[in-house]
Design a protein around this motif. Structure first.
Motif, short mmCIF file in Angstrom:
data_model
loop_
_atom_site.label_atom_id
_atom_site.label_comp_id
_atom_site.label_asym_id
_atom_site.label_seq_id
_atom_site.Cartn_x
_atom_site.Cartn_y
_atom_site.Cartn_z
N CYS A 125 0.67 -1.19 0.21
CA CYS A 125 -0.19 -0.18 -0.42
C CYS A 125 1.06 1.66 0.07
O CYS A 125 1.69 1.45 1.02
N LEU A 126 0.37 1.82 -0.88
CA LEU A 126 0.96 3.45 -1.22
C LEU A 126 0.43 4.53 -1.03
O LEU A 126 -0.71 4.58 -0.88
N GLU A 127 1.01 5.39 -0.33
CA GLU A 127 -0.03 6.63 0.49
C GLU A 127 0.98 8.09 -0.12
O GLU A 127 1.87 8.01 0.70
N THR A 128 0.44 8.55 -1.41
CA THR A 128 2.10 10.08 -1.25
C THR A 128 0.82 10.80 -2.02
O THR A 128 1.69 11.78 -2.30
N ALA A 129 -0.39 11.13 -1.69
CA ALA A 129 -1.36 12.22 -1.09
C ALA A 129 -0.78 13.94 -1.10
O ALA A 129 -1.29 14.60 -1.03
N THR A 130 -0.14 13.10 0.01
CA THR A 130 0.03 15.01 1.39
C THR A 130 1.30 14.01 1.37
O THR A 130 2.46 14.18 0.69
N LYS A 131 2.07 15.54 2.66
CA LYS A 131 3.43 15.58 2.90
C LYS A 131 3.40 14.06 4.09
O LYS A 131 4.77 14.65 4.03
N ASN A 132 2.52 13.32 3.73
CA ASN A 132 2.89 12.29 4.25
C ASN A 132 3.52 10.85 3.70
O ASN A 132 2.50 11.01 2.33
N CYS A 133 4.54 10.80 3.77
CA CYS A 133 4.54 9.93 2.01
C CYS A 133 4.99 7.67 3.56
O CYS A 133 5.96 8.12 4.15
N SER A 134 3.95 6.89 2.71
CA SER A 134 3.60 6.70 4.30
C SER A 134 3.18 5.00 2.61
O SER A 134 3.04 4.50 1.80
N VAL A 135 4.29 3.67 3.51
CA VAL A 135 4.34 2.51 2.87
C VAL A 135 4.14 1.86 3.94
O VAL A 135 4.04 1.66 4.59
N ALA A 136 3.14 1.09 3.56
CA ALA A 136 2.56 -0.76 4.34
C ALA A 136 2.19 -1.87 3.38
O ALA A 136 2.02 -1.98 2.20
N LEU A 137 2.52 -3.07 4.28
CA LEU A 137 2.83 -3.83 3.96
C LEU A 137 1.09 -5.17 4.68
O LEU A 137 1.54 -5.03 5.60
N SER A 138 0.19 -5.05 3.57
CA SER A 138 -0.70 -5.95 4.68
C SER A 138 -0.50 -7.58 3.86
O SER A 138 -1.67 -7.80 2.59
#
Length: 218
Positions: free
Chosen positions: A6-19
């Protein structure tokens, strides 16, 4: 059941998770004012894979936050997701950024996530107490009458980095404000698993981020 990055980069938060099967098994994120996603994203992907003792070749799908949000951030995340899908020949799942943000609210209330755009402008949507979207995402210009009907009907939790500007002009007793929240990849796991089970995926070749440009007053 699936192993989904899972990749979340839409804001100032660079975020990666494996589910795995809808549960997060590895996670890493950083929030920076300078949008360092280009430098951090691929490093974070490698880190969460190593944390989990999995391999990229084990992945069943890539889930990406599709917007709305930062133009640059979205392009970086979507480009990375598409590249991995091509290389690994796996499915691409897209999730609306405000759907992801709404998952952070634990109280039973109407939820209105807001992402900052500029001046008094935000991206917003409305969700019921079961976190089902009941008003689609809009680009909106806030004023003192925004959401007056919903506020007159019951409790509302406003969440996101666009909330602070609304809190300054709204003093309604039914409003709760969470101003320090940003979308996070750890909140994508359940949503991504639901789409994976339904085989609700994107065409990798033609998929583009979701941009909103036309702002509405109210």
């Amino acid at each position: 059941m699936g192993l989904i990055l899972c990749l979340e980069t839409a804001t100032k938060n660079c975020s990666v998770a494996l589910s795995e099967n809808g549960s997060v098994i590895a996670f890493k994120e950083i929030t920076t004012a300078g949008y360092s996603h280009a430098e951090n994203l691929h490093v974070f992907i490698e880190d969460v894979i190593n944390q989990s003792s999995k391999k990229l070749s084990d992945l069943d799908a890539i889930a990406v936050s599709k917007g709305p949000g930062s133009y640059t951030g979205l392009r970086i995340g979507v480009s990375a997701a598409k590249g991995l899908c091509y290389a690994l020949n796996i499915a691409l799942i897209s999730l609306e950024t405000l759907d992801i943000l709404a998952q952070q609210v634990k109280e039973k209330s109407i939820i209105i996530p807001m992402l900052d755009a500029r001046r008094m402008e935000v991206y917003s949507a409305v969700y019921n107490t079961d976190k089902k979207r009941i008003r689609d995402t809009q680009a909106q210009i806030l004023d003192e009458n925004s959401f007056s009907q919903q506020l007159s009907e019951g409790k509302i939790t406003f969440i996101g980095d666009g909330v602070e500007k609304f809190e300054a002009i709204c003093d309604h007793d039914n409003a709760t404000f969470i101003t320090d929240a940003l979308p996070s990849a750890k909140d994508m796991a359940v949503l991504a698993e639901i789409k994976h089970k339904k085989n609700d995926t994107e065409d990798v070749a033609y998929f583009e981020p979701y941009y909103l440009k036309d702002f509405k007053v109210g």
